[in-house]
Scaffold this motif. Structure first.
Motif, PDB file in Angstrom:
ATOM      1  N   LYS A  77      12.231  36.188   1.370  1.00 46.82           N
ATOM      2  CA  LYS A  77      13.533  36.053   2.537  1.00 46.82           C
ATOM      3  C   LYS A  77      13.889  34.644   2.936  1.00 46.82           C
ATOM      4  CE  LYS A  77      15.579  39.093   3.900  1.00 46.82           C
ATOM      5  NZ  LYS A  77      16.765  39.581   3.424  1.00 46.82           N
ATOM      6  N   VAL A  78      12.813  33.824   3.111  1.00 46.68           N
ATOM      7  CA  VAL A  78      12.715  32.277   3.598  1.00 46.68           C
ATOM      8  C   VAL A  78      13.728  31.528   2.563  1.00 46.68           C
ATOM      9  CG1 VAL A  78      11.821  30.180   4.400  1.00 46.68           C
ATOM     10  CG2 VAL A  78      11.187  32.448   5.488  1.00 46.68           C
ATOM     11  N   GLY A  93      13.888  24.726  -9.300  1.00 50.93           N
ATOM     12  CA  GLY A  93      12.661  23.996  -8.935  1.00 50.93           C
ATOM     13  C   GLY A  93      12.302  24.150  -7.446  1.00 50.93           C
ATOM     14  N   LEU A  94      13.102  23.931  -6.611  1.00 49.39           N
ATOM     15  CA  LEU A  94      12.673  24.023  -5.086  1.00 49.39           C
ATOM     16  C   LEU A  94      12.439  25.375  -4.847  1.00 49.39           C
ATOM     17  CD1 LEU A  94      12.825  23.329  -2.253  1.00 49.39           C
ATOM     18  CD2 LEU A  94      15.299  24.057  -2.118  1.00 49.39           C
ATOM     19  N   ALA A  95      13.134  26.275  -5.426  1.00 43.29           N
ATOM     20  CA  ALA A  95      12.839  27.940  -5.182  1.00 43.29           C
ATOM     21  C   ALA A  95      11.352  28.150  -5.932  1.00 43.29           C
ATOM     22  CB  ALA A  95      13.725  28.901  -5.987  1.00 43.29           C
ATOM     23  N   THR A  96      10.861  27.560  -6.853  1.00 39.77           N
ATOM     24  CA  THR A  96       9.735  28.282  -7.402  1.00 39.77           C
ATOM     25  C   THR A  96       8.455  27.282  -6.863  1.00 39.77           C
ATOM     26  OG1 THR A  96      10.779  28.194  -9.901  1.00 39.77           O
ATOM     27  CG2 THR A  96       8.466  27.822  -9.945  1.00 39.77           C
ATOM     28  N   ASN A  97       8.949  26.001  -6.519  1.00 39.73           N
ATOM     29  CA  ASN A  97       7.773  25.593  -5.822  1.00 39.73           C
ATOM     30  C   ASN A  97       7.720  25.829  -4.257  1.00 39.73           C
ATOM     31  OD1 ASN A  97       6.681  23.267  -7.474  1.00 39.73           O
ATOM     32  ND2 ASN A  97       8.632  22.524  -7.538  1.00 39.73           N
ATOM     33  N   LEU A  98       8.437  26.414  -3.722  1.00 46.50           N
ATOM     34  CA  LEU A  98       8.401  27.316  -2.497  1.00 46.50           C
ATOM     35  C   LEU A  98       7.724  28.296  -2.446  1.00 46.50           C
ATOM     36  CD1 LEU A  98      11.905  26.474  -0.715  1.00 46.50           C
ATOM     37  CD2 LEU A  98       9.812  25.622   0.104  1.00 46.50           C
ATOM     38  N   GLN A 148      15.248  32.674   0.187  1.00 48.73           N
ATOM     39  CA  GLN A 148      16.707  33.114   0.143  1.00 48.73           C
ATOM     40  C   GLN A 148      17.525  32.489   0.994  1.00 48.73           C
ATOM     41  OE1 GLN A 148      17.085  37.128   1.408  1.00 48.73           O
ATOM     42  NE2 GLN A 148      19.454  37.175   1.081  1.00 48.73           N
ATOM     43  N   GLN A 149      17.169  32.278   2.352  1.00 55.28           N
ATOM     44  CA  GLN A 149      18.091  31.667   3.286  1.00 55.28           C
ATOM     45  C   GLN A 149      18.031  30.060   2.964  1.00 55.28           C
ATOM     46  OE1 GLN A 149      16.435  31.844   7.123  1.00 55.28           O
ATOM     47  NE2 GLN A 149      17.737  31.160   8.080  1.00 55.28           N
ATOM     48  N   ILE A 150      17.037  29.298   2.556  1.00 59.30           N
ATOM     49  CA  ILE A 150      17.015  28.273   2.108  1.00 59.30           C
ATOM     50  C   ILE A 150      18.278  28.003   1.265  1.00 59.30           C
ATOM     51  CG2 ILE A 150      15.955  26.108   0.950  1.00 59.30           C
ATOM     52  CD1 ILE A 150      13.526  27.202   2.625  1.00 59.30           C
ATOM     53  N   LEU A 151      18.423  28.622  -0.015  1.00 56.44           N
ATOM     54  CA  LEU A 151      19.212  28.789  -1.128  1.00 56.44           C
ATOM     55  C   LEU A 151      20.381  29.197  -0.688  1.00 56.44           C
ATOM     56  CD1 LEU A 151      16.912  29.327  -4.099  1.00 56.44           C
ATOM     57  CD2 LEU A 151      17.600  27.059  -3.164  1.00 56.44           C
ATOM     58  N   ARG A 152      20.726  29.882   0.560  1.00 59.53           N
ATOM     59  CA  ARG A 152      22.156  30.287   0.949  1.00 59.53           C
ATOM     60  C   ARG A 152      22.269  31.572   0.007  1.00 59.53           C
ATOM     61  NH1 ARG A 152      25.141  25.669   3.859  1.00 59.53           N
ATOM     62  NH2 ARG A 152      23.356  24.816   5.266  1.00 59.53           N
ATOM     63  N   HIS A 153      21.559  32.311  -0.393  1.00 64.82           N
ATOM     64  CA  HIS A 153      21.934  33.410  -1.339  1.00 64.82           C
ATOM     65  C   HIS A 153      22.312  34.734  -0.484  1.00 64.82           C
ATOM     66  CE1 HIS A 153      19.486  31.523  -4.933  1.00 64.82           C
ATOM     67  NE2 HIS A 153      20.683  31.386  -4.746  1.00 64.82           N
ATOM     68  N   ALA A 154      23.166  35.517  -0.988  1.00 67.39           N
ATOM     69  CA  ALA A 154      23.638  36.723  -0.072  1.00 67.39           C
ATOM     70  C   ALA A 154      22.225  37.766  -0.477  1.00 67.39           C
ATOM     71  CB  ALA A 154      24.905  37.257  -0.734  1.00 67.39           C
ATOM     72  N   ASN A 155      21.725  37.703  -1.421  1.00 65.64           N
ATOM     73  CA  ASN A 155      20.920  38.849  -2.038  1.00 65.64           C
ATOM     74  C   ASN A 155      19.501  38.079  -2.474  1.00 65.64           C
ATOM     75  OD1 ASN A 155      19.543  40.988  -3.393  1.00 65.64           O
ATOM     76  ND2 ASN A 155      21.403  41.948  -3.764  1.00 65.64           N
ATOM     77  N   VAL A 156      18.369  38.659  -1.754  1.00 64.26           N
ATOM     78  CA  VAL A 156      17.191  38.182  -2.170  1.00 64.26           C
ATOM     79  C   VAL A 156      16.849  38.102  -3.563  1.00 64.26           C
ATOM     80  CG1 VAL A 156      15.745  40.204  -1.596  1.00 64.26           C
ATOM     81  CG2 VAL A 156      14.855  37.900  -1.282  1.00 64.26           C
ATOM     82  N   THR A 157      17.400  39.469  -4.350  1.00 63.45           N
ATOM     83  CA  THR A 157      17.168  39.724  -5.597  1.00 63.45           C
ATOM     84  C   THR A 157      17.464  38.493  -6.520  1.00 63.45           C
ATOM     85  OG1 THR A 157      17.448  41.825  -5.328  1.00 63.45           O
ATOM     86  CG2 THR A 157      17.513  41.460  -7.531  1.00 63.45           C
ATOM     87  N   THR A 158      18.751  38.084  -6.118  1.00 64.80           N
ATOM     88  CA  THR A 158      19.077  36.908  -6.919  1.00 64.80           C
ATOM     89  C   THR A 158      18.052  35.690  -6.921  1.00 64.80           C
ATOM     90  OG1 THR A 158      21.534  37.429  -6.328  1.00 64.80           O
ATOM     91  CG2 THR A 158      20.910  35.208  -7.073  1.00 64.80           C
ATOM     92  N   THR A 159      17.718  35.632  -5.703  1.00 62.77           N
ATOM     93  CA  THR A 159      16.749  34.547  -5.466  1.00 62.77           C
ATOM     94  C   THR A 159      15.548  34.516  -6.334  1.00 62.77           C
ATOM     95  OG1 THR A 159      17.364  34.163  -3.006  1.00 62.77           O
ATOM     96  CG2 THR A 159      15.364  33.283  -3.804  1.00 62.77           C
ATOM     97  N   ILE A 160      14.775  35.776  -6.267  1.00 62.73           N
ATOM     98  CA  ILE A 160      13.637  36.046  -6.992  1.00 62.73           C
ATOM     99  C   ILE A 160      13.938  36.045  -8.480  1.00 62.73           C
ATOM    100  CG2 ILE A 160      11.806  37.547  -7.105  1.00 62.73           C
ATOM    101  CD1 ILE A 160      11.997  35.676  -4.582  1.00 62.73           C
ATOM    102  N   SER A 161      15.020  37.033  -8.980  1.00 64.16           N
ATOM    103  CA  SER A 161      14.811  37.071 -10.334  1.00 64.16           C
ATOM    104  C   SER A 161      15.560  35.908 -11.237  1.00 64.16           C
ATOM    105  CB  SER A 161      15.877  38.231 -10.463  1.00 64.16           C
ATOM    106  OG  SER A 161      17.260  38.136 -10.232  1.00 64.16           O
TER     107      SER A 161
END
Length: 167
Positions: free
Chosen positions: A76-77, A63-68, A79-92
Motif C-alpha cells: 500500500k505504501v 526499479g523504485l517499486a521493486t527495490n522498495l 502504491q501511494q508513492i507511485l500514485r496508483h489508484a489500485n494496489v494490484t497495478t503496483t504489484i502486478s
C-alpha cells in the motif's frame, strides 16, 4: 522525499534563479521539459557511451517499486508513492520478482520448515522403519527429509506450529 533527491532539487532550484512557482524541469521558454527529447538527446547518448542499455522512463518507476518491495515496504505504501489508484497495478506491473528474491524466500521457507520437520513421524522405504525417537530425527539429512516430503506430496506443519490468525 529522500535527502539525496532534496539536495539535488535544491541545487537545481538555485541554479535556475530560485523560482517561486512553475515547473521543476523546464526548457528555455519556461515550458515543461520534454522528457522524450531529454532521453533521446542527453540520457541515451550518455548511457550508450558507457555501454549501458536504456530501458525507458518506466524502468525507473519499476526499479523504485521493486527495490522498495525488497526493502520490506508495504504494498500500500508503494502504491501511494507511485500514485496508483489500485494496489494490484503496483504489484502486478511494477514490482518485479528477482530470481535472488525467490531463492531467498525458498531458503526462509526451508529454514522455517526445518523447525517443524523434526516433530513429524517419518515413514519411508529409504528410511526403513518408522522413525520417532529424537536420535533418529537428528540423524536425518536435509536431502533425506526433502525426499520424504516429496514422496508425501509436500509439507503441512502441525496446527500448533502455525501462527495464530484472526478472521
Amino acid at each position: 522525499m529522500i535527502a539525496q533527491l532534496k539536495l539535488f532539487l535544491d541545487r537545481h532550484r538555485a541554479s535556475t534563479g530560485n523560482p517561486a512557482e512553475g515547473f521543476i524541469s523546464r526548457n528555455l521558454w519556461r515550458n515543461p521539459l520534454n522528457l522524450d527529447l531529454l532521453a533521446s538527446e542527453v540520457i541515451r547518448p550518455a548511457l550508450e557511451a558507457e555501454k549501458i542499455p536504456w530501458y525507458g522512463w518506466h524502468a525507473f518507476r519499476r526499479g523504485l517499486a521493486t527495490n522498495l518491495h525488497r526493502l520490506g515496504v508495504s504494498d500500500k505504501v508503494i502504491q501511494q508513492i507511485l500514485r496508483h489508484a489500485n494496489v494490484t497495478t503496483t504489484i502486478s506491473i511494477y514490482v518485479k520478482m528477482v530470481t535472488r528474491d525467490a531463492e531467498e524466500a525458498m531458503k526462509r521457507l526451508e529454514s522455517n520448515c526445518s523447525l517443524t520437520v523434526p516433530q513429524l513421524q517419518f515413514e519411508s522405504p529409504k528410511l526403513g522403519a518408522k522413525m520417532g525417537n529424537e536420535g533418529a530425527r537428528k540423524s536425518l539429512t536435509l536431502d533425506v527429509v526433502r525426499g520424504n516430503l516429496a514422496e508425501r506430496g509436500g509439507f503441512e506443519p502441525p496446527v500448533e506450529v502455525l501462527a495464530p490468525t484472526t478472521v
